[in-house]
Design an enzyme around this catalytic site. Structure first.
Site, PDB file in Angstrom:
ATOM      1  N   LYS A  52       0.724  -1.285  -0.038  1.00  0.00           N
ATOM      2  CA  LYS A  52       0.046   0.009  -0.041  1.00  0.00           C
ATOM      3  C   LYS A  52       0.813   1.266  -0.046  1.00  0.00           C
ATOM      4  O   LYS A  52       2.113   1.293   0.268  1.00  0.00           O
ATOM      5  CB  LYS A  52      -0.885  -0.015   1.314  1.00  0.00           C
ATOM      6  CG  LYS A  52      -0.157   0.208   2.484  1.00  0.00           C
ATOM      7  CD  LYS A  52      -1.068   0.117   3.680  1.00  0.00           C
ATOM      8  CE  LYS A  52      -0.344   0.296   5.038  1.00  0.00           C
ATOM      9  NZ  LYS A  52      -1.191   0.431   6.163  1.00  0.00           N
ATOM     10  N   TYR A 287      13.714  30.902   6.461  1.00  0.00           N
ATOM     11  CA  TYR A 287      12.768  31.788   6.957  1.00  0.00           C
ATOM     12  C   TYR A 287      12.464  31.817   8.419  1.00  0.00           C
ATOM     13  O   TYR A 287      12.693  30.977   9.156  1.00  0.00           O
ATOM     14  CB  TYR A 287      11.342  30.957   6.461  1.00  0.00           C
ATOM     15  CG  TYR A 287      11.054  30.979   4.934  1.00  0.00           C
ATOM     16  CD1 TYR A 287      11.085  32.167   4.224  1.00  0.00           C
ATOM     17  CD2 TYR A 287      10.990  29.836   4.171  1.00  0.00           C
ATOM     18  CE1 TYR A 287      10.969  31.970   2.822  1.00  0.00           C
ATOM     19  CE2 TYR A 287      10.610  29.696   2.769  1.00  0.00           C
ATOM     20  CZ  TYR A 287      10.525  30.966   2.129  1.00  0.00           C
ATOM     21  OH  TYR A 287      10.480  30.929   0.754  1.00  0.00           O
TER      22      TYR A 287
END
Length: 408
Positions: A52, A287
């Site tokens: 999956k 940032y």
């Protein structure tokens, strides 16, 4: 001579992709060896290779094929789309059973039936929709009834189990389906000694006893995920479902590292330095200036960011290896890039930055990243994004890829 095939997100080649800003290398030989180690540990039960979420970020098709080469006879997919993609890629019912368990109303039931996919049913609504598709398509279903033995997620509650079993048996008597499996899933198999483990073992035994007492004759009974496959032999029944362990990561890092279980990590993630520059002391980095240089130093720019799956929580904590030395993410992880403080070193632009690998050469591992980010290694590998090409090594000629190549 080196050959390569690129299809969709993945590049299949045995040569390093030096033109790439970054790449994830997937060692299929390690995956096969991990399956062999798991089969040796469990003995008789069949193995469902859980692929999956694009095989936990490793690539569903190549990993499925490698797992089948290593002796797995089942594949596990969460969504119908994942299961159908495996069939469309050429893995037919004669090569592997595929179980799909995450259904919602209006799902592609008939398409799954025609593709020979085993379907998990946790409640009456799903059985009703499935039977409508059986009548429409004329294709009988192979059903796995899932019991909620304590996880509180998917699965049928004990009070509703008798009604679901009875409805399935009625449909089986009409020739509309076969109850191919009975199953459940652990809540805390990765926490040895957790009281829920024995409660779920007992609950599953009770669900089996009831269903079989009413006449269900399942092909397989299955409960064991990766941690249970490694630690709970009493949960193995007819089939085990390794996911993370197949990819060489420990689902129980507090108990043992991958090597303690005979496992080796399958994925390594590498980038190339995009810039190296000198900066003065007191220089803000990235940032918000959540990192400021302590003195004159050199900074390296790594062209990976949270759009590629690098957790923003790795800001100021994520480890990398450059030139044999560990460095740490300096400042905020941005969408496409992050910075490391090189401490005055001046590696060449283009030099490799190893974010994580097997750890055999002193590099960080996915578990190191998990610890740095306050998460689990499952998330670290699964979130590596589609902008990062996958390079597959260790493929066997016998395995090959179905016509059209991976991802076709």
């Amino acid at each position: 001579m080196t050959t390569a095939k690129t299809t969709g997100r993945a590049t299949f080649t045995d040569a390093p992709g030096r033109h790439h800003r970054a790449e994830a290398t997937i060692d299929l030989a390690a995956l096969r060896a991990n399956l062999a180690a798991l089969r040796e540990r469990t003995g008789g039960p069949a193995v469902m290779a859980v692929v999956k979420a694009d095989a936990y970020g490793h690539g569903a098709l190549p990993c499925a094929l490698a797992a089948l080469e290593a002796g797995a006879s089942w594949l596990g997919a969460a969504t119908p789309e994942e299961a159908l993609a495996l069939r469309a890629a050429g893995i037919g019912p004669d090569r592997a059973r595929i179980l799909c368990w995450l259904w919602t109303p209006g799902g592609p039931w008939a398409q799954a039936l025609r593709a020979g996919i085993d379907i998990s049913v946790s409640g009456q609504w799903a059985l009703d929709e499935l039977l409508a598709a059986v009548r429409e398509s004329g294709v009988p279903a192979r059903v796995h009834l899932k019991a909620d033995t304590g996880l509180g997620r998917g699965g049928c509650q004990p009070r509703d189990w008798p009604d679901l079993v009875a409805a399935a048996l009625r449909a089986e008597a009409e020739g509309l389906l076969t109850v191919a499996g009975l199953w459940s899933h652990f809540a805390a198999a990765d926490e040895p000694g957790h009281p829920s483990i024995q409660l779920q073992l007992d609950g599953f035994a009770a669900a089996l006893a009831y269903a079989e007492g009413m006449g269900v004759r399942p092909e397989v009974r299955h409960l064991a995920n990766s941690p249970a496959t490694l630690l709970l032999p009493q949960s193995h029944y007819d089939l085990v479902r390794p996911g993370l362990a197949m990819y060489g990561l420990s689902p129980v890092p507090e108990v043992g590292a991958p090597g303690d279980f005979g496992l080796r990590p399958v994925m390594s993630l590498t980038a190339r330095l995009a810039l190296v520059k000198e900066v003065p002391g007191g220089h803000g980095v990235s940032y918000g200036h959540h990192y400021t240089t302590a003195g004159p130093t050199t900074l390296g720019l790594v062209p990976l960011g949270y759009a590629d799956g690098i957790p923003r929580h790795a800001s100021n904590t994520g480890p990398v290896q450059i030139g044999g030395k560990w460095r740490t993410v300096a400042g905020r992880v941005a969408m496409d890039q992050f910075v490391v403080d090189l401490g005055g070193d001046t590696p060449a632009v283009g030099e490799d930055v190893l974010l994580f690998g097997s750890g055999e050469h002193g590099e960080p591992t996915a578990e190191d990243w998990a610890l740095a980010c306050g998460t689990i290694s499952y998330e670290i590998v699964t979130r590596v994004g589609t902008r990062v090409p996958r390079r597959y090594v260790g493929a066997t000629p016998a395995g090959g890829f179905p016509a059209g190549g991976p991802g076709a």
